[in-house]
Design a protein around this motif. Structure first.
Motif, PDB file in Angstrom:
ATOM      1  N   ALA A  89       0.864  -1.181   0.000  1.00 19.76           N
ATOM      2  CA  ALA A  89       0.000   0.000   0.000  1.00 19.76           C
ATOM      3  C   ALA A  89       0.898   1.228   0.000  1.00 19.76           C
ATOM      4  CB  ALA A  89      -0.916  -0.002   1.206  1.00 19.76           C
ATOM      5  N   GLN A  90       0.715   2.096  -0.982  1.00 22.05           N
ATOM      6  CA  GLN A  90       1.590   3.250  -1.139  1.00 22.05           C
ATOM      7  C   GLN A  90       0.792   4.533  -1.333  1.00 22.05           C
ATOM      8  OE1 GLN A  90       5.300   3.555  -1.570  1.00 22.05           O
ATOM      9  NE2 GLN A  90       4.976   1.758  -0.248  1.00 22.05           N
ATOM     10  N   GLU A  91       1.325   5.625  -0.784  1.00 19.41           N
ATOM     11  CA  GLU A  91       0.781   6.945  -1.080  1.00 19.41           C
ATOM     12  C   GLU A  91       1.596   7.564  -2.207  1.00 19.41           C
ATOM     13  OE1 GLU A  91      -1.218   8.657   3.030  1.00 19.41           O
ATOM     14  OE2 GLU A  91       0.790   9.326   2.476  1.00 19.41           O
ATOM     15  N   GLY A  92       0.938   8.322  -3.028  1.00 15.82           N
ATOM     16  CA  GLY A  92       1.652   8.996  -4.111  1.00 15.82           C
ATOM     17  C   GLY A  92       0.742   9.936  -4.858  1.00 15.82           C
ATOM     18  N   ASP A  93       1.264  11.117  -5.188  1.00 16.27           N
ATOM     19  CA  ASP A  93       0.467  12.095  -5.937  1.00 16.27           C
ATOM     20  C   ASP A  93       0.284  11.690  -7.391  1.00 16.27           C
ATOM     21  OD1 ASP A  93       0.119  13.769  -3.743  1.00 16.27           O
ATOM     22  OD2 ASP A  93       1.985  14.859  -4.128  1.00 16.27           O
ATOM     23  N   HIS A  94       1.179  10.834  -7.875  1.00 11.79           N
ATOM     24  CA  HIS A  94       1.117  10.410  -9.276  1.00 11.79           C
ATOM     25  C   HIS A  94       1.084   8.880  -9.312  1.00 11.79           C
ATOM     26  CE1 HIS A  94       1.983  14.539 -10.407  1.00 11.79           C
ATOM     27  NE2 HIS A  94       2.996  14.516  -9.556  1.00 11.79           N
ATOM     28  N   PRO A  95      -0.125   8.281  -9.253  1.00 13.90           N
ATOM     29  CA  PRO A  95      -0.247   6.812  -9.189  1.00 13.90           C
ATOM     30  C   PRO A  95       0.470   6.083 -10.318  1.00 13.90           C
ATOM     31  CG  PRO A  95      -2.346   7.845  -8.673  1.00 13.90           C
ATOM     32  CD  PRO A  95      -1.437   8.948  -9.136  1.00 13.90           C
ATOM     33  N   LEU A  96       0.440   6.634 -11.529  1.00 13.63           N
ATOM     34  CA  LEU A  96       1.089   5.959 -12.655  1.00 13.63           C
ATOM     35  C   LEU A  96       2.593   5.832 -12.404  1.00 13.63           C
ATOM     36  CD1 LEU A  96       1.168   4.704 -15.448  1.00 13.63           C
ATOM     37  CD2 LEU A  96       1.218   7.009 -16.427  1.00 13.63           C
ATOM     38  N   ASP A  97       3.226   6.924 -11.981  1.00 10.12           N
ATOM     39  CA  ASP A  97       4.660   6.870 -11.691  1.00 10.12           C
ATOM     40  C   ASP A  97       4.958   5.843 -10.603  1.00 10.12           C
ATOM     41  OD1 ASP A  97       4.847   8.865 -13.512  1.00 10.12           O
ATOM     42  OD2 ASP A  97       5.494  10.430 -12.119  1.00 10.12           O
ATOM     43  N   THR A  98       4.099   5.796  -9.581  1.00 11.96           N
ATOM     44  CA  THR A  98       4.307   4.861  -8.475  1.00 11.96           C
ATOM     45  C   THR A  98       4.189   3.422  -8.956  1.00 11.96           C
ATOM     46  OG1 THR A  98       3.403   6.510  -6.942  1.00 11.96           O
ATOM     47  CG2 THR A  98       3.582   4.248  -6.140  1.00 11.96           C
ATOM     48  N   PHE A  99       3.203   3.150  -9.781  1.00 12.21           N
ATOM     49  CA  PHE A  99       3.036   1.801 -10.333  1.00 12.21           C
ATOM     50  C   PHE A  99       4.269   1.389 -11.129  1.00 12.21           C
ATOM     51  CE2 PHE A  99      -1.425   1.551  -9.264  1.00 12.21           C
ATOM     52  CZ  PHE A  99      -1.669   0.192  -9.254  1.00 12.21           C
ATOM     53  N   LEU A 100       4.741   2.260 -11.980  1.00 12.99           N
ATOM     54  CA  LEU A 100       5.868   1.917 -12.832  1.00 12.99           C
ATOM     55  C   LEU A 100       7.147   1.745 -12.019  1.00 12.99           C
ATOM     56  CD1 LEU A 100       5.186   4.251 -15.903  1.00 12.99           C
ATOM     57  CD2 LEU A 100       4.490   1.877 -15.557  1.00 12.99           C
ATOM     58  N   ARG A 101       7.322   2.549 -10.999  1.00 14.74           N
ATOM     59  CA  ARG A 101       8.504   2.415 -10.147  1.00 14.74           C
ATOM     60  C   ARG A 101       8.498   1.084  -9.397  1.00 14.74           C
ATOM     61  NH1 ARG A 101      11.749   6.747  -9.691  1.00 14.74           N
ATOM     62  NH2 ARG A 101      10.938   8.756 -10.384  1.00 14.74           N
ATOM     63  N   TRP A 102       7.326   0.699  -8.891  1.00 17.26           N
ATOM     64  CA  TRP A 102       7.248  -0.571  -8.161  1.00 17.26           C
ATOM     65  C   TRP A 102       7.400  -1.759  -9.093  1.00 17.26           C
ATOM     66  CZ3 TRP A 102       7.787  -2.001  -3.290  1.00 17.26           C
ATOM     67  CH2 TRP A 102       7.769  -1.002  -2.317  1.00 17.26           C
ATOM     68  N   ALA A 103       6.977  -1.608 -10.327  1.00 17.07           N
ATOM     69  CA  ALA A 103       7.201  -2.674 -11.306  1.00 17.07           C
ATOM     70  C   ALA A 103       8.694  -2.894 -11.500  1.00 17.07           C
ATOM     71  CB  ALA A 103       6.541  -2.321 -12.635  1.00 17.07           C
ATOM     72  N   LYS A 104       9.450  -1.811 -11.496  1.00 15.46           N
ATOM     73  CA  LYS A 104      10.903  -1.916 -11.627  1.00 15.46           C
ATOM     74  C   LYS A 104      11.532  -2.445 -10.336  1.00 15.46           C
ATOM     75  CE  LYS A 104      15.129   0.675 -12.413  1.00 15.46           C
ATOM     76  NZ  LYS A 104      15.746   0.213 -11.164  1.00 15.46           N
TER      77      LYS A 104
END
Length: 304
Positions: A89-104
């Motif tokens: 579970a993560q907080e983030g102002d930009h969900p897309l960036d957060t998703f892509l970062r966690w994928a990496k």
């Protein structure tokens, strides 16, 4: 055969999560999943009032509460214990960036996202993930019955990179005993009238040319006897055209790929794939990307 051993599923704490978890379970064995991450990203992990009313006894911090809710759903639907799971579970102002970062960060092979049809939601996040993810993406639709595909459409343009995607489609079709349906969209070039041919005559010339190209293309694969469906595009949106043809052919999944002309382009999609993603919210779809070749570009994109 293991296609994707590490998978990440995007959840949003709506009714779509129940649908997505149940559908993911059906695909686990087929995909060869060994570890499954469940990621929820919110601008604020403070629980909305509807959740605090539904779970009045949960007084833990926001991330712990979200994790408990997701774990409850996994238990409710008997998510297989043979697959390792982790809930993030993560907080983030930009969900897309957060998703892509966690994928990496988790080095996942496949991202699974939901596509809503009647439930509220714009679909912007799943569209963005499909277009920019550094790995393959599967989009699973809200209303489609749960089950493995029996007829898979693969748009085919006979390019060198398309061989990779086509081979992947063959492997999937063989694995689930499904029929692979190659489809090629062609058009009549401007200026055809200067040849002295009518539109219909030149359309037939282009179609025959495509048939010859397909014979050469498919001869390099395991099922050279497959027939390709040829669809004339007379100015219609190619995404809408492919979706219309899919309904006509009664297919129940799409497989497409990235541009792939260069390593830097492999992370991004061609216009046909983008248009099909936009048009299609009724059929499951796998966007296949060759993992690894795009990671350098991905890191540069996010200035890591």
């Amino acid at each position: 055969m293991k296609f994707f051993s590490k998978v990440m599923v995007g959840l949003d704490l709506t009714e779509m999560d129940d649908i997505l978890i149940k559908k993911t379970i059906v695909f686990l064995e087929f995909l060869g999943v060994e570890r499954c991450y469940f990621l929820h990203v919110s601008k604020d992990l403070a629980l909305p009032s509807e959740l605090t009313q539904k779970y009045p006894d949960l007084l833990a911090s926001g991330d712990e509460t979200v994790e408990a809710i997701i774990q409850g759903k996994l238990d409710e639907y008997n998510f297989p214990k043979t697959v390792e799971t982790e809930i993030i579970a993560q907080e983030g102002d930009h969900p897309l960036d957060t998703f892509l970062r966690w994928a990496k960060i988790k080095d996942v092979d496949l991202l699974i996202m939901g596509r809503k049809e009647t439930l509220s939601g714009s679909g912007a996040l799943s569209n963005g993930v499909a277009k920019k993810a550094p790995c393959s993406v599967m989009l699973l639709q809200e209303k489609r019955p749960i089950g493995l595909p029996k007829k898979i459409m693969i748009p085919t343009d006979f390019s060198d990179h398309n061989h990779l995607i086509y081979a992947f489609g063959e492997r999937i079709a063989d694995q689930v005993n499904a029929q692979l349906v190659p489809v090629h969209v062609y058009h009549v070039p401007h200026g055809y009238s200067k040849t002295g041919k009518t539109f219909d005559e030149f359309s037939e010339i282009m179609k025959e040319h495509g048939k010859n190209d397909f014979k050469k293309f498919v001869s390099k694969h395991n099922h050279p006897d497959l027939e390709c469906t040829f669809v004339l595009n007379d100015g219609e949106d190619v995404g809408e055209l492919l979706l219309k043809e899919a309904h006509k052919l009664d297919v129940d999944m799409f497989i497409m790929g990235s541009r792939g002309r260069t390593k830097s382009a492999a992370i991004l999609l061609g216009s046909t794939a983008e248009k099909l993603i936009t048009a299609n919210n009724v059929l499951p779809m796998i966007i296949f990307k060759q993992k690894g070749e795009n990671m350098g570009f991905f890191e540069a994109l996010f200035k890591i």
